[in-house]
Every structure is written in C-alpha cells, then in structure tokens.
Design a protein around this motif. Structure first.
Motif, short mmCIF file in Angstrom:
data_model
loop_
_atom_site.label_atom_id
_atom_site.label_comp_id
_atom_site.label_asym_id
_atom_site.label_seq_id
_atom_site.Cartn_x
_atom_site.Cartn_y
_atom_site.Cartn_z
N LYS A 4 0.82 -1.20 0.00
CA LYS A 4 0.00 0.00 0.00
C LYS A 4 0.86 1.25 0.00
O LYS A 4 1.94 1.26 0.59
CB LYS A 4 -0.89 -0.01 1.25
CG LYS A 4 -2.09 -0.88 1.10
CD LYS A 4 -2.95 -0.75 2.33
CE LYS A 4 -4.10 -1.72 2.27
NZ LYS A 4 -4.83 -1.78 3.52
N MET A 6 1.85 4.98 1.20
CA MET A 6 1.70 5.68 2.48
C MET A 6 0.85 6.93 2.27
O MET A 6 1.04 7.66 1.29
CB MET A 6 3.06 6.07 3.04
CG MET A 6 3.79 4.91 3.69
SD MET A 6 4.55 5.36 5.24
CE MET A 6 5.71 6.60 4.82
N SER A 7 -0.05 7.17 3.21
CA SER A 7 -0.89 8.37 3.13
C SER A 7 -0.09 9.60 3.56
O SER A 7 0.99 9.47 4.16
CB SER A 7 -2.09 8.22 4.05
OG SER A 7 -1.63 8.15 5.39
N PHE A 9 -0.78 11.59 5.90
CA PHE A 9 -0.72 11.55 7.37
C PHE A 9 0.47 10.70 7.83
O PHE A 9 1.24 11.10 8.72
CB PHE A 9 -2.04 11.00 7.92
CG PHE A 9 -2.09 10.87 9.41
CD1 PHE A 9 -1.91 11.97 10.23
CD2 PHE A 9 -2.33 9.63 10.01
CE1 PHE A 9 -1.97 11.85 11.61
CE2 PHE A 9 -2.39 9.51 11.39
CZ PHE A 9 -2.21 10.63 12.19
N ASN A 10 0.62 9.54 7.20
CA ASN A 10 1.75 8.67 7.56
C ASN A 10 3.10 9.29 7.21
O ASN A 10 4.08 9.08 7.91
CB ASN A 10 1.60 7.30 6.89
CG ASN A 10 0.68 6.40 7.67
OD1 ASN A 10 0.05 6.84 8.64
ND2 ASN A 10 0.56 5.15 7.25
N ILE A 13 3.97 11.62 9.98
CA ILE A 13 4.49 10.89 11.15
C ILE A 13 5.91 10.40 10.86
O ILE A 13 6.79 10.47 11.73
CB ILE A 13 3.60 9.67 11.50
CG1 ILE A 13 2.13 10.06 11.63
CG2 ILE A 13 4.05 9.04 12.83
CD1 ILE A 13 1.20 8.87 11.83
N PHE A 14 6.12 9.93 9.63
CA PHE A 14 7.46 9.46 9.26
C PHE A 14 8.49 10.57 9.46
O PHE A 14 9.57 10.34 10.02
CB PHE A 14 7.47 8.98 7.80
CG PHE A 14 8.85 8.67 7.29
CD1 PHE A 14 9.48 7.47 7.62
CD2 PHE A 14 9.55 9.59 6.52
CE1 PHE A 14 10.77 7.20 7.18
CE2 PHE A 14 10.83 9.33 6.08
CZ PHE A 14 11.45 8.12 6.40
N VAL A 16 8.37 13.18 11.45
CA VAL A 16 8.59 13.45 12.89
C VAL A 16 9.46 12.35 13.50
O VAL A 16 10.42 12.62 14.24
CB VAL A 16 7.23 13.57 13.64
CG1 VAL A 16 7.45 13.75 15.13
CG2 VAL A 16 6.41 14.71 13.09
N LEU A 17 9.14 11.10 13.16
CA LEU A 17 9.91 9.98 13.71
C LEU A 17 11.35 9.98 13.19
O LEU A 17 12.28 9.64 13.93
CB LEU A 17 9.23 8.65 13.37
CG LEU A 17 8.03 8.28 14.25
CD1 LEU A 17 7.29 7.09 13.68
CD2 LEU A 17 8.48 7.97 15.67
N TYR B 108 1.68 4.34 13.70
CA TYR B 108 2.61 4.18 12.58
C TYR B 108 3.27 2.80 12.65
O TYR B 108 3.41 2.10 11.65
CB TYR B 108 3.66 5.29 12.65
CG TYR B 108 4.58 5.35 11.45
CD1 TYR B 108 4.23 6.08 10.32
CD2 TYR B 108 5.80 4.67 11.45
CE1 TYR B 108 5.07 6.14 9.22
CE2 TYR B 108 6.64 4.72 10.35
CZ TYR B 108 6.27 5.46 9.24
OH TYR B 108 7.10 5.51 8.15
N PHE B 119 12.20 2.56 13.88
CA PHE B 119 11.72 3.63 14.77
C PHE B 119 11.36 3.08 16.15
O PHE B 119 11.55 3.75 17.15
CB PHE B 119 10.50 4.33 14.15
CG PHE B 119 10.83 5.20 12.97
CD1 PHE B 119 11.97 5.99 12.97
CD2 PHE B 119 10.00 5.25 11.85
CE1 PHE B 119 12.30 6.79 11.88
CE2 PHE B 119 10.31 6.06 10.77
CZ PHE B 119 11.46 6.82 10.79
#
Lengths: 293, 307
Positions: A4, A6-7, A9-10, A13-14, A16-17, B108, B119
C-alpha cells in the motif's frame, strides 16, 4: 501482496519519527565520540568528532573509577570498579530473578487453585496495589529494614525485590490460563506430584515469558542507581559509581566532560550488547488492558 | 468399608498435599508482602505521628505536629508550591503532548509503515540505556555542544540550556517527553495489534483515511490502555522526579523541584530525625493522590463506556 502507498498523514508521522531518530543518533554519536577525546582538544572542539581518538579516558577510569564509602565507626572504604561490577551482578542478576520468580509462582498458585478464597484475596491485592498510589514510603522502608537488621545488605534488597505485585503477575496469570490442562492431568495420571507437574510440565511452557520478564527487570536494575543508593549505600553498583563520579568528584580530571562520558559508556555498553542480542524478546508484543470488544 | 476408608484417606492426603504445595508457593511471597507492603505502609503512617529523641535514640508520639508542619511549610517554603506547580505542568505536558504523540507513533508502528521496526528501536532506546547515562549525555550536549553551535553561527558567547534559569525547566521538560515514549509505544502498539482486521477493513470500505481510522477506530478500541496510562501518569504527579536527580544530583534549583524529586532527594540525605516529617509529607501526598486517582479512574471508565 500489493504494497500500500503511504498516506500524507503517515508521511508526516514518518518525518517526525525520522527527526526523533536523528536526534537520538546524533546524541549517542556525540557522546561516544567525545568519550574518546582528550580534554585539551575538547576545550576548543566541543562538537565534532576527534581525528586523534584516545583511550586514555577509559584507561584512567579503569584505574580510578572507585567510590569512597564512609561507614560510621569503621572508617572509609574504596570500592573499585571490579567490586561495583560484582555488586551490580548481585543486585541486578539475583534481584531480577527473584522479582520474576515471585509473580511467576504466585500467579501459578492463584490460577491453579482459583477457587481457594486466599487466591481471590491475592488477586484483589494485586489489583488494589496497582490502582492505589502510595507516596513516599522510603523513610518507613529504611526504618523497617534497619529494625530487621537487613538495611544496607544484599539480603535486604533481594527480599524487597521478591515481590509478586504488579503487571507481570497478571501477565503470568494469562499465560498459565493458556497452558493446556490436559498436559497437567496426563502428568497426574502418570503419577507426577504437584511439584513435578509444575517444574517439569508447566514451567517449561512459560519459560520464554519468564526469560523476557527477567531480561526486562535485569535491564532496569542494571541501570538503576536510585534504589541501591537509598537501601544499599555501602555497596555501590556500577550505575551508582557513575552517579558518584559525576556528582561527588567535582574536580579534574573526573570533572572533565570526556572522562564523564567515558564513564557513561562503561555503564551503557554491556546493556547495549544485551539489547542487540535480545531485542526481539525485550521489545516483544506486550499489551495491557486489552482491546474493547 | 475398608476400601471406602482407604479412598477417603487417599483423598484427604491428596487434599493435604495440594494445600502444602499451595502454601509452599504463596507462603514466602505473602510474608514478603506483609513485611514490605503492609508493615512498611502502616509504619509509614505511624512514623508520621512520631518524633525522634536523639539523646535516647528513640521515637515518641508527637501527635499531628508533623502533619501541621507539612501544611505550614507549604505556606512558608516557596519551593513546595513551586514543586506542586512543576509536577502539574509535567503531567499536563505529558497528557496533552506525550500521550497523543505516543499514540500517533504507535499507530505508525502498528500499520507496519516504512522503517517502523527501526523507529520502534529508537523510541525504546531510552528505556534500554540507563536514564542516568542518557540524561548525562543530554546534559553535556546541551551545555557544551549547543553553546558552541550558537557561538559559531552568531559569534556571541552562549550559555548551556541547562545552565540558564530561563531555559532550564523547559529543557528538562522537553527531555522528559523526548525520552519517555518507549514503554507507552510498546504497550499501545501491542494493544493495537489485537484489533480485529475486519473492523479496520470495514472502515476502509467506508472510505476513511488514515487519520480518521486512528481517531474513530483505533483510539476508541484501545481506550482501556490509554485510560491506564492517564491514571498511572496522574498518580505519578506525586512521585515523578522529571529526571532532576539524574541531571543535577541533590543540587537541583529550588525553582525546578518536583514533589517526587523533593521526596527522593530528602530521603537519601535523611537521618533518623528527618524520617517522621518525610513520612508525614508522604502521607499528606497519599491523602491527596488516592481519592483523586480513584476518582479520575472512575470518570475515565465512565467515559470509556460511552465509546
């Protein structure tokens, strides 16, 4: 299987992480490289890795990494690194074993004899102790241990750790409920007694969980300096030694940042190796509270 | 008849053996619980009403004087109200920023998105490496490397973030958040993995996006775990040291004190004469913490029923 996309939103988050991971790498890399830097170079270069790494900070510490313990009426003792390592193994090794054993055996008793009134009492005690916050029992604990003559002894701290309260009691209970009753019953038919059934049939089936809980406690206790500092002041552990070096020896070369960082590395490296070997066990799928139906 | 007696005797023996086995399993841990939980906590209450006679080295009944002293000190020693304020700020920050971020990170990881395994290791790292080691490296970095960076770019001399009074508390607070995701992320992602695939697929068939899936499906499903962390965090208001002992030893500035730091650092330096007052302090904190925590738990459980 189709992968799939990644959206958005993801992706956020990626990002930030990724920043988080980068900050952690940067910090640990800076700490590790500075530990190999001479203080003279550190005065002018506090950021970049050194081009002339030295192990002098480590060799100095191997020789000078001691804690001075003052015992009233007896005088002062120098506790070297070897003894600190031994103290750490006695505290973390034996302590984490006992801290795992207590919930393991009590959970078995409570699960197997669930109809006993006392089993219901024990189960309730665990839940109540988890919910009810008790603040600041340190002074009383010190006093009780002094009264029993076990303050500042390994025996005292081991007894303190032989404690079945907490989350892992519930985890063990859940594990025993999943162990097939037919196996135990077959063992009884073959003439095994309760102890043989527990030790030879049931315990091997939860040994992975036992080892995981033991590892989690071991890492916690290896790193713990506060409990030994409070209840075992004459037997400093390695973590206590690092704390002592940083906060009690405020003079050069102990106060040099590269020496202090080398000291941190000495404490961190064994546990990092342990983590690399057992990371899957330590970070296994743990859950609590469950999912709503 | 003989056979009946024999069978009856065998059953009694079996019951006795089971009981002996049961006692051998729970006996010592129960004794440990009685000494190290019941007696310690009852003694803590008793100690709060005593004082120490240093001439004769004995404790004697002192009435409510220690408890009164705790309340007097809250109005005369400015660091105690500051400690309450700091502890509340720390909890609010964790509640409003830490928990939502931990849930988002866990989501996530649960979705097994790109590099989620890596992560997870980084988020868990502060739980592996000693809190003392991590805090010290962070402290030396912010007090050495960051000022030199600032000097490089601005040409002006700069102080460390943990040395300046105006940045110290914020930096400690940031560190507490930054280093505190590990256990939460493990627990949340572990619980998320128990969500039925059919529930997620039903949501996807309805056309929800990732954010909606997190808010409308995942969060309500893991609400019991979130509740646990909120409640545990709340009771932690009274014991959280905010890593101050790792950063500063017993030398933290009064303005940065938290209740947990005060209790622990005072206990490490306490002699027999100080123990009763500290017990009284702990008792007063428990009297506030216990009903508030149980009340919060009740309220959250009620809220959970609505989802």
């Amino acid at each position: 299987m189709e992968k799939k996309k990644m959206s958005a939103f993801n992706w956020v988050i990626f990002a930030v992480l990724a920043l988080y991971a980068l900050s952690m790498i940067l910090l640990l890399f800076w700490g590790a490289t500075t530990a190999f830097k001479a203080q003279s170079e550190f005065r002018t270069n506090r950021i970049w890795p050194t081009l002339n790494p030295t192990v002098n900070n480590f060799s100095f510490l191997l020789d000078q990494f001691y804690v001075i313990v003052i015992i009233e009426g007896e005088g002062q003792y120098f506790i070297g690194m070897g003894e600190q390592v031994l103290n750490t193994i006695l505290y973390a090794g034996v302590g984490s074993f006992l801290m795992t054993l207590a919930p393991c055996v009590v959970a078995y008793a409570v699960t197997k004899f669930e109809n006993y009134f006392y089993s219901k009492v024990l189960h309730t005690v665990v839940i109540v102790a988890m919910i009810l916050p008790v603040v600041g029992a340190y002074p009383s604990m010190i006093q009780v241990m002094q009264t029993l003559g076990i303050y500042d002894t390994f025996l005292g701290l081991w007894l303190q750790k032989f404690n079945f309260l907490g989350l892992y009691f519930l985890t063990f209970c859940a594990a025993y409920k999943n162990v097939s009753k037919e196996l135990s019953e077959a063992a009884y038919i073959d003439g095994a007694n309760e102890w043989q059934t527990f030790l030879q049939i049931v315990l091997p089936m939860v040994r992975n969980m036992f080892f995981t809980v033991f590892l989690i406690h071991f890492v916690e206790m290896w790193n713990d300096y506060q409990v030994p500092l409070l209840y075992l002041p004459s037997h400093p552990t390695l973590a206590g030694g690092v704390h002592y070096l940083v906060y009690k020896r405020n003079y050069s070369p102990f106060s040099d940042t590269p020496v202090r960082l080398a000291c941190c590395m000495i404490l961190a490296i064994p546990i990092l190796i342990l983590f690399i070997i057992f990371r899957n066990k330590l970070m296994g799928n743990v859950s609590m509270g469950g999912v709503k139906e | 008849m003989d056979a009946t007696i024999k069978r009856g005797g065998g059953y009694a023996k079996q019951r006795r053996n089971k009981l002996l086995f049961y006692i051998s399993l729970v006996g010592l841990p129960s004794l440990q619980f009685v000494i190290f939980y019941i007696i310690v906590n009852f003694n803590s209450i008793a100690l709060a009403f005593q004082s120490y006679d240093s001439d004769n080295a004995v404790y004697f009944f002192y009435g409510f004087e220690n408890i009164k002293q705790v309340f007097v000190n809250f109005s005369t020693q400015s660091f105690l109200p500051a400690a309450v304020k700091n502890s509340l700020i720390c909890y609010s920050f964790t509640l409003l920023v830490g928990i939502p971020l931990a849930i988002i990170f866990s989501y996530y990881i649960y979705k097994k998105s790109f590099f989620s395994g890596g992560f997870k290791v980084f988020l868990f790292m502060p739980q592996i490496v000693s809190a003392l080691v991590f805090a010290l490296i962070f402290r030396f970095f912010t007090d050495n490397a960051i000022p030199q960076f600032v000097e490089m770019f601005t040409g002006e001399e700069a102080d460390g973030l943990l040395s300046l009074p105006e940045t110290r508390f914020g930096t400690v607070l940031f560190y507490t958040l930054w280093a505190g995701f590990g256990t939460q992320v493990l627990m949340y992602s572990g619980t998320m993995s128990g969500i039925s695939d059919s529930v997620i697929e039903a949501g996807q068939l309805d056309g929800i996006n990732s954010f909606q899936e997190l808010i409308y499906i995942v969060v309500p499903m893991i609400f019991p775990t979130i509740t646990t962390f909120i409640v545990v965090g709340f009771s932690g208001i009274f014991i959280n040291q905010m890593n101050l002992y790792a950063f500063f030893g017993t030398k933290a500035e009064y303005a940065d004190y938290t209740l947990g730091y005060y209790m622990y650092s005072a206990a490490t330096e306490a002699g027999p004469a100080e123990l009763p007052y500290l017990s009284a302090f702990g008792l007063v904190m428990t009297l506030f913490a216990a009903p508030l925590t149980l009340g919060l738990r009740w309220a959250l459980n009620k809220l959970g029923e609505k989802f």
